[in-house]
Write an enzyme that holds these catalytic residues in place. Structure first.
Site, PDB file in Angstrom:
ATOM      1  N   SER A   1      -0.607  46.747  49.352  1.00  0.00           N
ATOM      2  CA  SER A   1      -0.812  46.883  47.900  1.00  0.00           C
ATOM      3  C   SER A   1      -1.686  48.100  47.575  1.00  0.00           C
ATOM      4  O   SER A   1      -1.826  48.460  46.415  1.00  0.00           O
ATOM      5  CB  SER A   1      -1.467  45.617  47.338  1.00  0.00           C
ATOM      6  OG  SER A   1      -2.762  45.470  47.891  1.00  0.00           O
TER       7      SER A   1
ATOM      8  N   ASN B   1     -10.183  53.733  57.553  1.00  0.00           N
ATOM      9  CA  ASN B   1     -11.350  54.469  58.040  1.00  0.00           C
ATOM     10  C   ASN B   1     -12.544  53.554  58.290  1.00  0.00           C
ATOM     11  O   ASN B   1     -12.658  52.514  57.648  1.00  0.00           O
ATOM     12  CB  ASN B   1     -11.751  55.519  57.005  1.00  0.00           C
ATOM     13  CG  ASN B   1     -10.876  56.750  57.114  1.00  0.00           C
ATOM     14  OD1 ASN B   1     -10.546  57.183  58.213  1.00  0.00           O
ATOM     15  ND2 ASN B   1     -10.490  57.306  55.971  1.00  0.00           N
TER      16      ASN B   1
ATOM     17  N   GLY C   1      -2.208  45.807  54.037  1.00  0.00           N
ATOM     18  CA  GLY C   1      -2.822  46.633  52.998  1.00  0.00           C
ATOM     19  C   GLY C   1      -1.743  47.333  52.180  1.00  0.00           C
ATOM     20  O   GLY C   1      -1.962  48.420  51.644  1.00  0.00           O
TER      21      GLY C   1
ATOM     22  N   HIS D   1     -11.726  61.830  63.406  1.00  0.00           N
ATOM     23  CA  HIS D   1     -11.153  62.017  62.066  1.00  0.00           C
ATOM     24  C   HIS D   1     -12.345  61.987  61.114  1.00  0.00           C
ATOM     25  O   HIS D   1     -12.626  61.002  60.451  1.00  0.00           O
ATOM     26  CB  HIS D   1     -10.163  60.888  61.774  1.00  0.00           C
ATOM     27  CG  HIS D   1      -9.554  60.982  60.407  1.00  0.00           C
ATOM     28  ND1 HIS D   1      -8.854  62.080  59.971  1.00  0.00           N
ATOM     29  CD2 HIS D   1      -9.559  60.111  59.368  1.00  0.00           C
ATOM     30  CE1 HIS D   1      -8.443  61.878  58.736  1.00  0.00           C
ATOM     31  NE2 HIS D   1      -8.867  60.700  58.333  1.00  0.00           N
TER      32      HIS D   1
ATOM     33  N   ARG E   1     -19.756  57.413  55.124  1.00  0.00           N
ATOM     34  CA  ARG E   1     -18.878  56.862  56.157  1.00  0.00           C
ATOM     35  C   ARG E   1     -19.487  55.628  56.831  1.00  0.00           C
ATOM     36  O   ARG E   1     -18.791  54.674  57.160  1.00  0.00           O
ATOM     37  CB  ARG E   1     -18.712  58.007  57.173  1.00  0.00           C
ATOM     38  CG  ARG E   1     -17.676  57.851  58.189  1.00  0.00           C
ATOM     39  CD  ARG E   1     -17.661  59.150  58.997  1.00  0.00           C
ATOM     40  NE  ARG E   1     -17.168  58.912  60.331  1.00  0.00           N
ATOM     41  CZ  ARG E   1     -15.889  58.818  60.629  1.00  0.00           C
ATOM     42  NH1 ARG E   1     -14.988  58.947  59.709  1.00  0.00           N
ATOM     43  NH2 ARG E   1     -15.523  58.587  61.866  1.00  0.00           N
TER      44      ARG E   1
END
Ligand code: NAD
Length: 363
Positions: free
Chosen positions: A11, A127, A9, A180, A95
């Protein structure tokens, strides 16, 4: 021993910022390697090729080898950071939707890493961190997998306390455990202030007393809906103003939301927390960091993924004891672990979504 690090990831906002922070930190030397890993699309490869030259133009003095790896299946590193996936957006406003979209991305990356680099250390940034840890730890040795969200939250809590005491964050140690997310658990009992001034210690005691007067969840609930409303209406300065007046433990629930919404991500803070974890693993000097890990009863007899204090080495994480928690903190942590478990089970029980739409998965 040379270090070989991969960012999956690379980029993205976090991945590219992390690459720059790693190189700026001079952690890597000429024989070390940094891999910028794409996900098979021509657009992601093109962006990474450009990113590589930009990084070389900025940091080639150290002569670190920077490689573009177009496909995840070709990753080859001892430390692998997973910063790939979707985040909150107009299309995915909560989420759970993010989790459902990222589940298949996590599974694919974890399967490819398991076949290619099973002995690496895996740091989950994407996440929901706990879902990522669960999926990676089910396919790899669980002690080699941790999420950096708890370190990020702990640094935010330390900064919020330092700000209110008028001191540097360097002088504050703080811990945020659990999720988190909404079930994070800031620990007042673990706050340490390294300043010698009695005034600062008195101010810390006052801060703790003020926080103890009203339960944290109530204080967060009193400001969160308004802040969400203000951010939706584009009234970012007003939202930050409300957050600024909240006590430190409540502020860390709302301020990152405003930041993430106003700049799409939190690339600098997230990269800094990730870098601290990498430095801790390489130093292997028993310094305490915080991470979401899949526990099998090592701490408070917890089973499942939860944010706890850990130490790190290149071979993985080791739990730190938590028997000193106050009763109410222990209860909050157990509730957080249960909430993480329910959320993850719910997401894993959903039918697999169709492939991500092209425009999202291209870069
Ligand atoms: N833990 C934290 O504190 C924290 C903080 C910020 C962001 N995040 C999470 O990190 C992730 C990345 O955030 P960002 O701000 O860099 O997002 P971004 O949109 O800027 O970057 C996303 C990255 O994921 C890659 N990607 C997209 N679809 C993919 C797929 N199908 N397979 C593999 N890679 C794919 C993209 O190429 C890009 O490199 C998100 O999940 C975000 O929620 C976590």
């Amino acid at each position: 021993m040379p270090i070989s690090m991969a960012i999956i990831g690379a980029s993205g906002a976090v991945g590219s910022t992390l690459a720059a922070q790693v190189l700026r930190s001079q952690l890597l030397e000429p024989c070390d390697r940094l891999q910028l890993v794409g996900h098979g699309s021509a657009a992601s490869e093109g962006k990474l090729l450009g990113t590589r030259i930009d990084l070389l133009d900025a940091f080639d003095d150290e002569r670190v080898e920077i490689e573009v790896v177009p496909k995840i299946i070709d990753v080859d590193a001892d430390i692998v950071v997973i910063a790939a996936g979707v985040g909150l957006s107009l299309k995915r406003t909560n989420r759970r939707d993010v989790a459902i979209a990222n589940r298949s991305i996590f599974e694919k990356i974890a399967d490819e890493c398991a076949s290619r680099v099973p002995d690496a250390l895996f740091i989950v940034v994407s996440n929901p961190v706990e879902l990522g840890v669960d999926i990676f730890a089910s396919r790899l040795e669980r002690r080699r997998v941790f999420g950096m969200g708890a370190q990020q939250d702990s640094l935010r809590f330390a900064r919020a306390i330092a700000k209110d005491l008028g001191i540097s964050r360097r002088q504050v140690r703080a811990s945020v455990l659990g999720e988190h997310g909404q079930s994070m658990v800031p620990l007042w009992s673990a706050v340490e202030v390294l300043a010698s001034s009695p005034d600062v210690h008195r101010a810390l005691d006052q801060l703790k007393e003020e926080c103890a007067r009203t339960p944290l969840r109530e204080r967060v609930a009193a400001i969160q809906p308004l802040i969400i409303e203000l951010v939706r209406a584009g009234e970012v300065p007003e939202a930050y103003e409300i957050a600024r007046h909240a006590l430190p433990d409540a502020r860390i629930f709302v301020e990152p939301f405003i930041t993430a919404r106003s700049m799409h991500s939190t690339p600098n803070a997230t990269s800094n927390a990730t870098l601290q974890c990498i430095v801790a693993a390489l130093a292997c000097d028993h310094r305490r960091v915080h991470g979401q890990v899949l526990l099998e009863g090592e701490v408070l007899d917890l089973h499942g993924t939860c944010g706890v204090p850990i130490t790190l080495s290149r071979d993985g994480w080791h739990p730190e004891p938590l028997d000193w928690l106050e009763a109410c903190e222990k209860e909050m942590l157990l509730n957080a672990a249960a909430s993480i478990r329910d959320f993850t089970l719910d997401v894993l029980s959903q039918p697999q979504p169709p492939e991500l739409e092209l425009e999202e998965a291209t870069i």
